[in-house]
Each structure stands twice: as structure tokens, then as C-alpha cells.
Design a protein around this motif. Sequence first.
Motif, PDB file in Angstrom:
ATOM      1  N   LYS A  50      -0.884 -13.135  11.721  1.00  0.00           N
ATOM      2  CA  LYS A  50      -1.768 -14.221  11.305  1.00  0.00           C
ATOM      3  C   LYS A  50      -2.479 -13.924   9.983  1.00  0.00           C
ATOM      4  O   LYS A  50      -2.693 -14.818   9.163  1.00  0.00           O
ATOM      5  CB  LYS A  50      -2.823 -14.474  12.385  1.00  0.00           C
ATOM      6  N   LYS A  51      -2.893 -12.686   9.793  1.00  0.00           N
ATOM      7  CA  LYS A  51      -3.619 -12.278   8.589  1.00  0.00           C
ATOM      8  C   LYS A  51      -3.096 -10.922   8.113  1.00  0.00           C
ATOM      9  O   LYS A  51      -2.768 -10.053   8.930  1.00  0.00           O
ATOM     10  CB  LYS A  51      -5.120 -12.146   8.856  1.00  0.00           C
ATOM     11  N   ILE A  52      -3.038 -10.754   6.791  1.00  0.00           N
ATOM     12  CA  ILE A  52      -2.613  -9.485   6.189  1.00  0.00           C
ATOM     13  C   ILE A  52      -3.580  -9.143   5.060  1.00  0.00           C
ATOM     14  O   ILE A  52      -3.717  -9.914   4.102  1.00  0.00           O
ATOM     15  CB  ILE A  52      -1.190  -9.565   5.598  1.00  0.00           C
ATOM     16  N   GLY A  53      -4.253  -8.007   5.161  1.00  0.00           N
ATOM     17  CA  GLY A  53      -5.078  -7.529   4.066  1.00  0.00           C
ATOM     18  C   GLY A  53      -4.222  -6.754   3.075  1.00  0.00           C
ATOM     19  O   GLY A  53      -3.303  -6.033   3.450  1.00  0.00           O
ATOM     20  N   ILE A  54      -4.526  -6.914   1.790  1.00  0.00           N
ATOM     21  CA  ILE A  54      -3.813  -6.188   0.740  1.00  0.00           C
ATOM     22  C   ILE A  54      -4.653  -4.983   0.340  1.00  0.00           C
ATOM     23  O   ILE A  54      -5.822  -5.124  -0.020  1.00  0.00           O
ATOM     24  CB  ILE A  54      -3.562  -7.082  -0.486  1.00  0.00           C
ATOM     25  N   CYS A  55      -4.037  -3.794   0.402  1.00  0.00           N
ATOM     26  CA  CYS A  55      -4.801  -2.581   0.108  1.00  0.00           C
ATOM     27  C   CYS A  55      -4.232  -1.859  -1.114  1.00  0.00           C
ATOM     28  O   CYS A  55      -3.202  -2.264  -1.680  1.00  0.00           O
ATOM     29  CB  CYS A  55      -4.822  -1.651   1.312  1.00  0.00           C
ATOM     30  N   GLY A  56      -4.888  -0.761  -1.476  1.00  0.00           N
ATOM     31  CA  GLY A  56      -4.454   0.017  -2.631  1.00  0.00           C
ATOM     32  C   GLY A  56      -3.044   0.544  -2.485  1.00  0.00           C
ATOM     33  O   GLY A  56      -2.293   0.631  -3.464  1.00  0.00           O
ATOM     34  N   THR A  57      -2.665   0.908  -1.261  1.00  0.00           N
ATOM     35  CA  THR A  57      -1.298   1.389  -1.032  1.00  0.00           C
ATOM     36  C   THR A  57      -0.280   0.323  -1.412  1.00  0.00           C
ATOM     37  O   THR A  57       0.738   0.621  -2.055  1.00  0.00           O
ATOM     38  CB  THR A  57      -1.113   1.791   0.443  1.00  0.00           C
ATOM     39  N   ASP A  58      -0.535  -0.927  -1.042  1.00  0.00           N
ATOM     40  CA  ASP A  58       0.359  -2.018  -1.398  1.00  0.00           C
ATOM     41  C   ASP A  58       0.435  -2.193  -2.914  1.00  0.00           C
ATOM     42  O   ASP A  58       1.518  -2.369  -3.482  1.00  0.00           O
ATOM     43  CB  ASP A  58      -0.118  -3.331  -0.762  1.00  0.00           C
ATOM     44  N   LEU A  59      -0.728  -2.146  -3.563  1.00  0.00           N
ATOM     45  CA  LEU A  59      -0.772  -2.310  -5.016  1.00  0.00           C
ATOM     46  C   LEU A  59      -0.039  -1.174  -5.723  1.00  0.00           C
ATOM     47  O   LEU A  59       0.726  -1.401  -6.670  1.00  0.00           O
ATOM     48  CB  LEU A  59      -2.226  -2.387  -5.493  1.00  0.00           C
ATOM     49  N   HIS A  60      -0.256   0.058  -5.244  1.00  0.00           N
ATOM     50  CA  HIS A  60       0.415   1.208  -5.859  1.00  0.00           C
ATOM     51  C   HIS A  60       1.920   1.156  -5.625  1.00  0.00           C
ATOM     52  O   HIS A  60       2.709   1.527  -6.503  1.00  0.00           O
ATOM     53  CB  HIS A  60      -0.164   2.508  -5.304  1.00  0.00           C
ATOM     54  N   ALA A  61       2.331   0.693  -4.449  1.00  0.00           N
ATOM     55  CA  ALA A  61       3.760   0.557  -4.174  1.00  0.00           C
ATOM     56  C   ALA A  61       4.390  -0.459  -5.119  1.00  0.00           C
ATOM     57  O   ALA A  61       5.489  -0.244  -5.646  1.00  0.00           O
ATOM     58  CB  ALA A  61       3.972   0.138  -2.717  1.00  0.00           C
ATOM     59  N   PHE A  62       3.692  -1.558  -5.348  1.00  0.00           N
ATOM     60  CA  PHE A  62       4.218  -2.592  -6.232  1.00  0.00           C
ATOM     61  C   PHE A  62       4.350  -2.084  -7.666  1.00  0.00           C
ATOM     62  O   PHE A  62       5.326  -2.414  -8.362  1.00  0.00           O
ATOM     63  CB  PHE A  62       3.310  -3.829  -6.189  1.00  0.00           C
ATOM     64  N   GLU A  63       3.389  -1.273  -8.113  1.00  0.00           N
ATOM     65  CA  GLU A  63       3.460  -0.769  -9.481  1.00  0.00           C
ATOM     66  C   GLU A  63       4.271   0.514  -9.606  1.00  0.00           C
ATOM     67  O   GLU A  63       4.479   1.020 -10.712  1.00  0.00           O
ATOM     68  CB  GLU A  63       2.052  -0.558 -10.057  1.00  0.00           C
ATOM     69  N   GLY A  64       4.720   1.075  -8.470  1.00  0.00           N
ATOM     70  CA  GLY A  64       5.602   2.235  -8.504  1.00  0.00           C
ATOM     71  C   GLY A  64       4.909   3.573  -8.565  1.00  0.00           C
ATOM     72  O   GLY A  64       5.521   4.573  -8.951  1.00  0.00           O
ATOM     73  N   THR A  65       3.640   3.637  -8.142  1.00  0.00           N
ATOM     74  CA  THR A  65       2.879   4.889  -8.232  1.00  0.00           C
ATOM     75  C   THR A  65       2.477   5.448  -6.872  1.00  0.00           C
ATOM     76  O   THR A  65       1.702   6.406  -6.815  1.00  0.00           O
ATOM     77  CB  THR A  65       1.606   4.683  -9.081  1.00  0.00           C
ATOM     78  N   GLN A  66       2.978   4.877  -5.781  1.00  0.00           N
ATOM     79  CA  GLN A  66       2.596   5.341  -4.454  1.00  0.00           C
ATOM     80  C   GLN A  66       3.430   6.554  -4.046  1.00  0.00           C
ATOM     81  O   GLN A  66       4.664   6.488  -4.030  1.00  0.00           O
ATOM     82  CB  GLN A  66       2.785   4.222  -3.431  1.00  0.00           C
ATOM     83  N   PRO A  67       2.773   7.706  -3.714  1.00  0.00           N
ATOM     84  CA  PRO A  67       3.535   8.872  -3.250  1.00  0.00           C
ATOM     85  C   PRO A  67       4.251   8.591  -1.932  1.00  0.00           C
ATOM     86  O   PRO A  67       3.836   7.725  -1.144  1.00  0.00           O
ATOM     87  CB  PRO A  67       2.450   9.946  -3.061  1.00  0.00           C
ATOM     88  N   PHE A  68       5.336   9.331  -1.687  1.00  0.00           N
ATOM     89  CA  PHE A  68       6.079   9.274  -0.420  1.00  0.00           C
ATOM     90  C   PHE A  68       6.590   7.862  -0.130  1.00  0.00           C
ATOM     91  O   PHE A  68       6.457   7.358   0.984  1.00  0.00           O
ATOM     92  CB  PHE A  68       5.222   9.773   0.756  1.00  0.00           C
ATOM     93  N   PHE A  69       7.172   7.215  -1.119  1.00  0.00           N
ATOM     94  CA  PHE A  69       7.545   5.805  -0.982  1.00  0.00           C
ATOM     95  C   PHE A  69       8.962   5.572  -1.478  1.00  0.00           C
ATOM     96  O   PHE A  69       9.396   6.187  -2.454  1.00  0.00           O
ATOM     97  CB  PHE A  69       6.569   4.932  -1.785  1.00  0.00           C
ATOM     98  N   SER A  70       9.691   4.675  -0.799  1.00  0.00           N
ATOM     99  CA  SER A  70      11.036   4.319  -1.241  1.00  0.00           C
ATOM    100  C   SER A  70      11.222   2.812  -1.132  1.00  0.00           C
ATOM    101  O   SER A  70      10.482   2.131  -0.410  1.00  0.00           O
ATOM    102  CB  SER A  70      12.097   5.049  -0.406  1.00  0.00           C
ATOM    103  N   TYR A  71      12.212   2.288  -1.846  1.00  0.00           N
ATOM    104  CA  TYR A  71      12.458   0.842  -1.924  1.00  0.00           C
ATOM    105  C   TYR A  71      13.879   0.552  -1.451  1.00  0.00           C
ATOM    106  O   TYR A  71      14.745   1.418  -1.516  1.00  0.00           O
ATOM    107  CB  TYR A  71      12.284   0.364  -3.365  1.00  0.00           C
ATOM    108  N   PRO A  72      14.134  -0.686  -0.979  1.00  0.00           N
ATOM    109  CA  PRO A  72      13.184  -1.789  -0.782  1.00  0.00           C
ATOM    110  C   PRO A  72      12.290  -1.541   0.421  1.00  0.00           C
ATOM    111  O   PRO A  72      12.643  -0.768   1.312  1.00  0.00           O
ATOM    112  CB  PRO A  72      14.100  -2.991  -0.546  1.00  0.00           C
ATOM    113  N   ARG A  73      11.150  -2.214   0.451  1.00  0.00           N
ATOM    114  CA  ARG A  73      10.205  -2.026   1.543  1.00  0.00           C
ATOM    115  C   ARG A  73       9.414  -3.309   1.766  1.00  0.00           C
ATOM    116  O   ARG A  73       8.946  -3.939   0.811  1.00  0.00           O
ATOM    117  CB  ARG A  73       9.228  -0.877   1.222  1.00  0.00           C
ATOM    118  N   ILE A  74       9.252  -3.677   3.029  1.00  0.00           N
ATOM    119  CA  ILE A  74       8.320  -4.741   3.407  1.00  0.00           C
ATOM    120  C   ILE A  74       6.944  -4.103   3.512  1.00  0.00           C
ATOM    121  O   ILE A  74       6.738  -3.190   4.316  1.00  0.00           O
ATOM    122  CB  ILE A  74       8.720  -5.393   4.741  1.00  0.00           C
ATOM    123  N   LEU A  75       6.010  -4.548   2.687  1.00  0.00           N
ATOM    124  CA  LEU A  75       4.669  -3.972   2.672  1.00  0.00           C
ATOM    125  C   LEU A  75       3.817  -4.586   3.789  1.00  0.00           C
ATOM    126  O   LEU A  75       4.263  -5.445   4.536  1.00  0.00           O
ATOM    127  CB  LEU A  75       4.016  -4.222   1.310  1.00  0.00           C
TER     128      LEU A  75
END
Length: 336
Positions: free
Chosen positions: A32-57
Motif C-alpha cells: 500500500k505504501k513505500i518509503g524511499i530511503c537513502g539506500t534506494d537513492l544510492h542504488a539508483f545513482e550507482g553508489t550503494q555498496p553490496f548491490f547488483s542490478y537489475p533490482r526491484i527496490l
Amino acid sequence: MKILSCKTPGEFEYQESTIPQLSEGRAIVKIKKIGICGTDLHAFEGTQPFFSYPRILGHELAGEVIEIGDNEEILKGDLVTVIPYFNCGTCVACRNGKPNCCQKISVFGVHEDGGMREYVSLPIASLVKKEGLSLEQLAMAEPFAIGAHGVRRAGVKPGQFVLVIGAGPIGLGVMEFARIAGATVIAMDINAKRLEFCKEVWKIPHVVKAGKTANEAIQEITNGDFCDVVIDATGSLAAINQGFQYIAHGGTYVLVGLQKGEIAFSHPEFHKREATLMSSRNATRADFMQVLDAMASGQLSVDNYITHRVSFDQVKEDFPSWLDPETGVIKAMVEM
């Protein structure tokens, strides 16, 4: 059902998928609701550690249980939030009551596909409910739990000076629980607008702009003692390294923020303070319950925290703007 996938850094794509089927030990939740956090923002800009693509945030979630297996706590129709850190239950951390730092942890929306979709299958053990709370309150439980966990790790006591470096969503959560613990909170950030938000909206008693005059300002506020507790919520290497100078003798430094590099500090300066350095990762069910109880009692409000609200269909278009500090976003909330 519709999903939104981050295909590569900087690229979202809406796709169609099938609704998941119920399996043992799990529940089907309509998001019903999804909060957007720094992890999501960093993943979108490509700076999130321990992350691979594609990914549903998406891991700050609130939804309705539409199907569920046998259990005694959660029922069909319940509104729930999600503890998005799925642990193995058998490693040394799990055996010692620290599932938040499980050796094999899988974080929903980070290590595996998350909640930016209409329906998700989730372990029943990860669901949390609290009667009387709104969907937005439930969706805000996770970021506040991060803050509550960091404050608990620090052992904050009434009357202490607690410096929180970083006035973003996680930093604000840290400030709130430091306040609830009885501390005098000092907010530090490089963004003047965020500091103004802290002072005017959140009534933080002291705000300090990071930079050349910060050390002097901290000394003045604390009468030369510096801070009993320093908590970094930036994930910035420069900010983390700078934070060591603000620790009082006998003080504690907690790293909530995460970055990819190696921290560096003066060993003699750290040693003479007999300072304590620790990390704070994720949160536990106890932290989630503390947050939900604080919301239910009125100690904690989300009203001033959510600055942007968008529909799920708007996310792809609006998301890039949330990376720009000039948009003034503190917390964006997505409605399905």
C-alpha cells in the motif's frame, strides 16, 4: 501485476509480472505504501555498496495481508510493516540474538528484489503489526528503527550531548530517539536547508554547519567537553573521518552510515579519550516495536517527516529529482 525495476544505475523500467503464490511459512501482502530511503537513492545513482542490478527496490513498506499460512499472530486483512532483513537463524550472530548482522543476511530490496510491486511474498516471521496505526506510520517504522537501534547501541543516557552528523531521513530518526532517551541533540550537516528544517520543524536545540567552524561551535555548545556520543548518519568518508574530533573523553562514536572505503583517524587522539567505536547495522524486532509503541503513544510523529507524496506510476519520472538537495526532499512516500 505491475513492478518497477532498477535495470542499471539511473534507469527504471515498469514491467508486468504474475502475482506470487502462497507457500509454507509465508504470506502474500498487497503493498500500500513505500518509503524511499537513502539506500534506494544510492542504488539508483550507482553508489550503494553490496548491490547488483537489475533490482526491484523498496524495503520501507506497509501493506495488507491478503493470504497467509498457519500462525497465531498475523491474520488475513491485517495491516503490517516488514522487517526487511532476512536472516539464516543459525550463524554466530543469529545464535547470539543479533539477526540484524547475520552472516548470510539478505536485505529485501538490496540483496534480493524488494517491494516496488503490487504484491509480494514475505516470511511471516518478518511481518509486524500494531493496531491503530496508519499505513504511513507503518511504512515509516523501518527508517526510525535504524535510528532507534543506533541510539540503543550507543547507550544514550539522559543529559548527554549527542551529535548526529547527517540530517537526512536516517539522521532525523537518530535525533528523535536520542531526544526520547533524554539527550541534548546537536544536528550537523553541510546543507543549510536541512539544518533549518531540523531547527524550525523538528525543534532540534542546536544545529551546526559542517566545515571549518564546526569544531569551535561544538566546543561552545558543550562548554568545551565535546560530545558524549557522536553518531554518523551520512555514509560520507570525509564526514566519518571528521567526526572523530568531536568525541568527548570517554565518549562513544557510532557509525550508522556506510561507505565503501577505509576510515582513518589519529590513534593517539582516539586512545587518550579511551573512546569507543562501533557500527550499527539494520535493526531488530525490539527496535521496530519500540518505534511502533512510540508512534502509538504520540512520542513520535511522522507528520513533518514526509515531504513528498507520489503515486506508483509517477516514481520513474520523479525519482531522479529526489537526488537533488534543492528539491528539499526528506522522505518521499509512494502510494500504490
